[in-house]
Design a protein around this motif. Sequence first.
Motif, PDB file in Angstrom:
ATOM      1  N   SER A 139      -0.664   8.864  -0.726  1.00  0.00           N
ATOM      2  CA  SER A 139      -1.978   9.300  -1.185  1.00  0.00           C
ATOM      3  C   SER A 139      -2.529  10.408  -0.294  1.00  0.00           C
ATOM      4  O   SER A 139      -2.280  10.469   0.896  1.00  0.00           O
TER       5      SER A 139
ATOM      6  N   ASP B  81      -8.304  -6.963  -5.393  1.00  0.00           N
ATOM      7  CA  ASP B  81      -8.671  -5.652  -4.841  1.00  0.00           C
ATOM      8  C   ASP B  81      -7.733  -4.564  -5.323  1.00  0.00           C
ATOM      9  O   ASP B  81      -6.853  -4.793  -6.154  1.00  0.00           O
ATOM     10  N   HIS B  82      -7.925  -3.360  -4.803  1.00  0.00           N
ATOM     11  CA  HIS B  82      -7.167  -2.199  -5.260  1.00  0.00           C
ATOM     12  C   HIS B  82      -5.675  -2.278  -4.951  1.00  0.00           C
ATOM     13  O   HIS B  82      -4.879  -1.549  -5.522  1.00  0.00           O
ATOM     14  N   GLU B  83      -5.304  -3.167  -4.057  1.00  0.00           N
ATOM     15  CA  GLU B  83      -3.881  -3.344  -3.749  1.00  0.00           C
ATOM     16  C   GLU B  83      -3.313  -4.568  -4.457  1.00  0.00           C
ATOM     17  O   GLU B  83      -2.225  -5.025  -4.132  1.00  0.00           O
ATOM     18  N   TYR B  84      -4.062  -5.102  -5.402  1.00  0.00           N
ATOM     19  CA  TYR B  84      -3.671  -6.263  -6.191  1.00  0.00           C
ATOM     20  C   TYR B  84      -3.424  -7.510  -5.350  1.00  0.00           C
ATOM     21  O   TYR B  84      -2.606  -8.334  -5.694  1.00  0.00           O
TER      22      TYR B  84
ATOM     23  N   SER C  26       0.835  -1.192   0.000  1.00  0.00           N
ATOM     24  CA  SER C  26       0.000   0.000   0.000  1.00  0.00           C
ATOM     25  C   SER C  26       0.874   1.248   0.000  1.00  0.00           C
ATOM     26  O   SER C  26       1.905   1.301   0.651  1.00  0.00           O
TER      27      SER C  26
ATOM     28  N   GLN D 106      -7.846  11.720  -2.224  1.00  0.00           N
ATOM     29  CA  GLN D 106      -7.773  10.519  -3.053  1.00  0.00           C
ATOM     30  C   GLN D 106      -8.300   9.309  -2.291  1.00  0.00           C
ATOM     31  O   GLN D 106      -9.010   8.485  -2.858  1.00  0.00           O
TER      32      GLN D 106
ATOM     33  N   LEU E  13     -15.811   5.256  -4.386  1.00  0.00           N
ATOM     34  CA  LEU E  13     -15.910   4.400  -5.564  1.00  0.00           C
ATOM     35  C   LEU E  13     -16.132   2.946  -5.155  1.00  0.00           C
ATOM     36  O   LEU E  13     -16.962   2.251  -5.743  1.00  0.00           O
ATOM     37  N   THR E  14     -15.408   2.492  -4.141  1.00  0.00           N
ATOM     38  CA  THR E  14     -15.573   1.124  -3.656  1.00  0.00           C
ATOM     39  C   THR E  14     -16.998   0.887  -3.172  1.00  0.00           C
ATOM     40  O   THR E  14     -17.621  -0.118  -3.511  1.00  0.00           O
TER      41      THR E  14
ATOM     42  N   GLU F 200     -11.456   7.020  -3.466  1.00  0.00           N
ATOM     43  CA  GLU F 200     -11.373   5.572  -3.639  1.00  0.00           C
ATOM     44  C   GLU F 200     -12.406   4.855  -2.789  1.00  0.00           C
ATOM     45  O   GLU F 200     -13.026   3.881  -3.231  1.00  0.00           O
ATOM     46  N   LYS F 201     -12.604   5.321  -1.563  1.00  0.00           N
ATOM     47  CA  LYS F 201     -13.585   4.695  -0.674  1.00  0.00           C
ATOM     48  C   LYS F 201     -14.995   4.855  -1.233  1.00  0.00           C
ATOM     49  O   LYS F 201     -15.791   3.908  -1.224  1.00  0.00           O
TER      50      LYS F 201
END
Length: 55
Positions: free
Chosen positions: A7, A50-53, A2, A11, A18-19, A15-16
Motif C-alpha cells: 500500500s 476490522d479492515h484486515e478481516y 496485512s 492509501q 476513513l476509520t 484508510e486512516k
Amino acid sequence: MSNALLSSPFQANKEKLLTLRLQNELNTTRIFKALDAAPNTIGAGVVFIDHEYSL
C-alpha cells in the motif's frame, strides 16, 4: 494478513481518515446496546470485523 508493503502512503492515510470518520460518526456502543435491547435480535451474534478481516 496485512499488505502494508504493497500500500502507498496515500492509501494508508486515506484508510486512516476513513476509520476516524466512521468512529466519529458511528457510536458503536449505542448500536450494540440497541441490538441487545431489541427483542428481534435476541440470540443474534454481532461480530465486528476490522479492515484486515480479523475478529
